[in-house]
Design an enzyme around this catalytic site. Structure first.
Site, PDB file in Angstrom:
ATOM      1  N   GLY A 161       2.818   2.167   5.275  1.00 12.75           N
ATOM      2  CA  GLY A 161       4.031   1.419   5.591  1.00 12.75           C
ATOM      3  C   GLY A 161       4.776   1.995   6.788  1.00 12.75           C
ATOM      4  N   GLY A 207       0.833  -1.209   0.000  1.00 12.89           N
ATOM      5  CA  GLY A 207       0.000   0.000   0.000  1.00 12.89           C
ATOM      6  C   GLY A 207       0.860   1.248   0.000  1.00 12.89           C
ATOM      7  N   SER A 208       0.295   2.311   0.532  1.00 15.92           N
ATOM      8  CA  SER A 208       0.965   3.602   0.477  1.00 15.92           C
ATOM      9  C   SER A 208       2.138   3.667   1.455  1.00 15.92           C
ATOM     10  CB  SER A 208      -0.034   4.702   0.839  1.00 15.92           C
ATOM     11  OG  SER A 208      -0.554   4.425   2.130  1.00 15.92           O
ATOM     12  N   CYS A 214       1.630   0.541  -8.854  1.00 18.69           N
ATOM     13  CA  CYS A 214       2.788   1.006  -8.085  1.00 18.69           C
ATOM     14  C   CYS A 214       3.968   1.248  -9.022  1.00 18.69           C
ATOM     15  CB  CYS A 214       3.152  -0.005  -7.007  1.00 18.69           C
ATOM     16  SG  CYS A 214       3.380  -1.658  -7.653  1.00 18.69           S
ATOM     17  N   GLU A 273       5.682  -3.415   0.728  1.00 20.23           N
ATOM     18  CA  GLU A 273       5.694  -3.091  -0.709  1.00 20.23           C
ATOM     19  C   GLU A 273       4.899  -1.808  -0.862  1.00 20.23           C
ATOM     20  OE1 GLU A 273       7.428  -4.439  -2.922  1.00 20.23           O
ATOM     21  OE2 GLU A 273       7.954  -6.389  -2.086  1.00 20.23           O
TER      22      GLU A 273
HETATM   23  P1  NAD Z   1      -3.484   2.232   1.276  1.00 14.36           P
HETATM   24  O1  NAD Z   1      -2.191   2.440   1.969  1.00 14.36           O
HETATM   25  O2  NAD Z   1      -4.541   3.239   1.441  1.00 14.36           O
HETATM   26  O3  NAD Z   1      -4.144   0.831   1.778  1.00 14.36           O
HETATM   27  C1  NAD Z   1      -3.502  -0.401   1.580  1.00 14.36           C
HETATM   28  C2  NAD Z   1      -3.937  -1.400   2.631  1.00 14.36           C
HETATM   29  O4  NAD Z   1      -3.409  -1.028   3.903  1.00 14.36           O
HETATM   30  C3  NAD Z   1      -5.458  -1.486   2.829  1.00 14.36           C
HETATM   31  O5  NAD Z   1      -5.798  -2.839   3.012  1.00 14.36           O
HETATM   32  C4  NAD Z   1      -5.705  -0.661   4.084  1.00 14.36           C
HETATM   33  O6  NAD Z   1      -6.830  -1.093   4.806  1.00 14.36           O
HETATM   34  C5  NAD Z   1      -4.428  -0.919   4.879  1.00 14.36           C
HETATM   35  N1  NAD Z   1      -4.009   0.190   5.755  1.00 14.36           N
HETATM   36  C6  NAD Z   1      -4.054   1.525   5.489  1.00 14.36           C
HETATM   37  N2  NAD Z   1      -3.504   2.223   6.505  1.00 14.36           N
HETATM   38  C7  NAD Z   1      -3.094   1.297   7.413  1.00 14.36           C
HETATM   39  C8  NAD Z   1      -2.431   1.389   8.693  1.00 14.36           C
HETATM   40  N3  NAD Z   1      -2.110   2.565   9.226  1.00 14.36           N
HETATM   41  N4  NAD Z   1      -2.155   0.256   9.351  1.00 14.36           N
HETATM   42  C9  NAD Z   1      -2.473  -0.950   8.823  1.00 14.36           C
HETATM   43  N5  NAD Z   1      -3.094  -1.097   7.634  1.00 14.36           N
HETATM   44  C10 NAD Z   1      -3.398   0.014   6.942  1.00 14.36           C
HETATM   45  O7  NAD Z   1      -3.138   1.984  -0.263  1.00 14.36           O
HETATM   46  P2  NAD Z   1      -4.116   1.847  -1.522  1.00 14.36           P
HETATM   47  O8  NAD Z   1      -4.712   3.178  -1.850  1.00 14.36           O
HETATM   48  O9  NAD Z   1      -5.032   0.681  -1.345  1.00 14.36           O
HETATM   49  O10 NAD Z   1      -3.075   1.426  -2.663  1.00 14.36           O
HETATM   50  C11 NAD Z   1      -2.295   2.337  -3.396  1.00 14.36           C
HETATM   51  C12 NAD Z   1      -0.882   2.390  -2.870  1.00 14.36           C
HETATM   52  O11 NAD Z   1      -0.310   1.074  -2.818  1.00 14.36           O
HETATM   53  C13 NAD Z   1       0.039   3.194  -3.770  1.00 14.36           C
HETATM   54  O12 NAD Z   1       0.907   3.955  -2.973  1.00 14.36           O
HETATM   55  C14 NAD Z   1       0.810   2.112  -4.522  1.00 14.36           C
HETATM   56  O13 NAD Z   1       2.051   2.530  -5.029  1.00 14.36           O
HETATM   57  C15 NAD Z   1       0.957   1.062  -3.472  1.00 14.36           C
HETATM   58  N6  NAD Z   1       1.207  -0.258  -4.033  1.00 14.36           N
HETATM   59  C16 NAD Z   1       2.468  -0.767  -3.916  1.00 14.36           C
HETATM   60  C17 NAD Z   1       2.767  -1.996  -4.480  1.00 14.36           C
HETATM   61  C18 NAD Z   1       4.158  -2.570  -4.390  1.00 14.36           C
HETATM   62  O14 NAD Z   1       4.310  -3.747  -4.643  1.00 14.36           O
HETATM   63  N7  NAD Z   1       5.182  -1.792  -4.063  1.00 14.36           N
HETATM   64  C19 NAD Z   1       1.769  -2.720  -5.143  1.00 14.36           C
HETATM   65  C20 NAD Z   1       0.484  -2.173  -5.226  1.00 14.36           C
HETATM   66  C21 NAD Z   1       0.223  -0.930  -4.664  1.00 14.36           C
END
Ligand code: NAD
Length: 500
Positions: free
Chosen positions: A236, A231-232, A287, A253
């Protein structure tokens, strides 16, 4: 029953009427269905079941565990088209990409079947006579898999296939924006488990539904030794601290901010194909999306003309339609980020060359389709140093190759990168220790569309960890070093004699 409801039923994840999480399709903004979110007590129960499953699963021989993953791959093959269609409904990526995502999950299963016979450690020469040292990799324990909205099937499968062959039960926490695709991937695994028989314990593969709160229950639990979170960067940062505080392991990731260098020695026809797919595929919501383009001044005008022509022919629309190349943004919030991103680029001296508009608003008043935007920037300004998860491409001109690499690396993220050049010196410099600082560096292809055979991941704020192929499986195991004395003496290491 509507198309999507029958699709969910076919894939084994019917919507739960009255659930407190409503999931919307980005295609037209309508509700796809509802799910009930887990409460804390239920999550504790899920974790306890996972721990108990671990006690049985860790003792099943790894190649036999691989057989379960083989069956999972078979199940995914049976539903590939339907799964791809569900991903399109839920995430908005075009059908080809939805189906491609399922193929990636299948490929990962295939890879892990073979890997299950190759979880080897090393045998090491001992300094003591009559001794042998070896390293073994053992199962680690339950793995919490938190996924992002944009790859709901593949990222789950990357992690789960590795975890399962390594002897670890899994708990999926899918994105609250696209939970059905993750649950459908899990339902295929459950069918495989049924065919596999009693070697697979109850609680081997579970899911919890919810958002950040539910996710945090997993992240903070001392009974989940590994959290793999996608995720973002913001997410992370929070997960890294929480897991480190309890001395857990993590795979992060996170966001990318990927660039391409188009040199004066580039094949521009090749470049344009890589640029267009890289920058607008999945409507800029990968990503690995191409966001920054460093172009040599000698080829800049020609390349921009080609980009304008290519962008003008892109079909934006309903991603279920065969001729569509660009679907919608995931939601209104993403559209607002797109607007803000374009406004910031303009305020920093960027000239918008193309796109930047909301389109199809009359046909889809509750959905957010945009024309991908391209900016000619005066240099690498502040907006280019953050990931705006929408289709905005910034172009910066360069004259000196070293300066291009410097700008390339001068961002907090470090996921994927590429160079388009037929000049061997430039290519090798880009791949060298003083070249790209990213986890992935490509030559004459774009930054997106990685193969599962290589380790996937990035440096700096992208998290520093790796998933998928190569030796990424080691992250899902614990390593033990064993020293064995087969002599009848008791020599000590480092030549120490103690009370002899
Ligand atoms: P997001 O961070 O909003 O959410 C991702 C996941 O994390 C969700 O399941 C959410 O419920 C959970 N989450 C959010 N905040 C959290 C916290 N504080 N503690 C624990 N869990 C939490 O991301 P998104 O909008 O779903 O996805 C887009 C982002 O993901 C972009 O930044 C993209 O680059 C990244 N991404 C990275 C990869 C990679 O492999 N590097 C792959 C896909 C997406």
């Amino acid at each position: 029953m509507s198309d999507i409801q029958s699709l969910l039923k076919t894939l084994g994840v019917p919507s739960q009427k009255g659930g407190d999480l409503t999931v919307f399709s980005p295609i037209d903004g309508t509700a796809i269905g509802q799910l009930r979110q887990h409460n804390n007590g239920e999550i504790e129960g899920v974790i306890a079941a996972s721990q108990s499953a671990f006690k049985q699963w860790r003792n099943i021989p790894a190649p036999r565990r691989g057989e379960l993953v083989r069956l999972w791959g078979e199940e995914l093959r049976h539903v590939k088209e339907d799964m791809g269609r569900l991903i399109t409904w839920e995430v908005g990526k075009i059908l080809q990409e939805g189906i491609g995502e399922v193929q990636e999950a299948i490929d990962m299963c295939d890879l892990c079947v073979g890997q299950s016979r190759q979880l080897f450690g090393k045998t090491i020469a001992s300094e003591r006579p009559g001794h042998r040292i070896m390293e073994q990799y053992h199962p680690l324990g339950p793995v919490g898999i938190i996924t992002a909205f944009n790859f709901p099937c593949a990222v789950f499968a990357w992690n789960a296939a590795n975890a399962l062959i390594c002897g670890d039960p899994i708990i999926l926490k899918p994105s609250e924006k696209s939970p059905f695709s993750g649950l459908a991937t899990l339902a295929a695994l459950h069918r495989a488990i049924e065919n596999f028989g009693s070697d697979a314990p109850d609680g081997l593969a579970q899911a919890i539904i919810g958002g950040v709160d539910q996710s945090k229950e997993l992240v903070h639990s001392p009974n989940i030794p590994l959290i793999s979170a996608t995720g973002s960067t913001e997410m992370g940062r929070s997960v890294a601290v929480a897991v480190a505080q309890r001395f857990g392991k993590r795979i992060l990731e996170l966001g990318g901010n990927n660039a391409m260098i188009v040199s004066e020695h580039a094949d521009l026809d090749l470049a344009i194909r890589a640029i267009v797919f890289g920058a607008v595929g999945t409507a800029g919501q990968r990503c690995t999306t191409l966001r920054r383009l460093f172009v040599h001044s000698r080829v800049k005008t020609t390349l921009i003309d080609k980009i304008k022509t290519a962008y003008a022919s892109l079909n934006i629309g309903n991603p279920l339609n065969e001729n569509t190349l660009i679907g919608p943004l995931i939601d209104r919030q993403a559209y607002e980020q797109f607007q803000a991103g374009c406004a910031q680029a303009t305020s920093e001296g960027g000239k918008q060359l193309i796109g930047g508009e909301r389109v199809l608003g009359e046909d889809y008043p509750d959905a957010y389709y945009v024309s991908p935007s391209v900016f000619d920037m005066p240099g690498q300004t502040a907006c280019m140093k953050q990931e705006c998860f929408t289709p905005i491409l910034y172009i910066v001109e360069y004259n000196d190759f070293d300066r291009a690499i410097e700008m390339h690396n001068d961002v907090p993220q470090g996921l994927s990168s590429c160079i388009i050049s037929d000049n061997m010196r430039e290519v090798e410099q880009f791949l060298s220790a003083s070249g790209s600082d990213c986890g992935m560096a490509n030559v004459n292809i774009g930054p997106s569309g990685a193969e599962i055979g290589g380790a996937f991941g990035g440096e700096k704020e992208t998290g520093g960890d790796r998933e998928t192929g190569s030796d990424a499986w080691k992250n899902y195991m614990r390593r033990t070093t064993n020293s064995i004395n087969y002599s009848s003496d008791m020599p000590l290491a480092q030549g120490i004699s103690f009370g002899d």
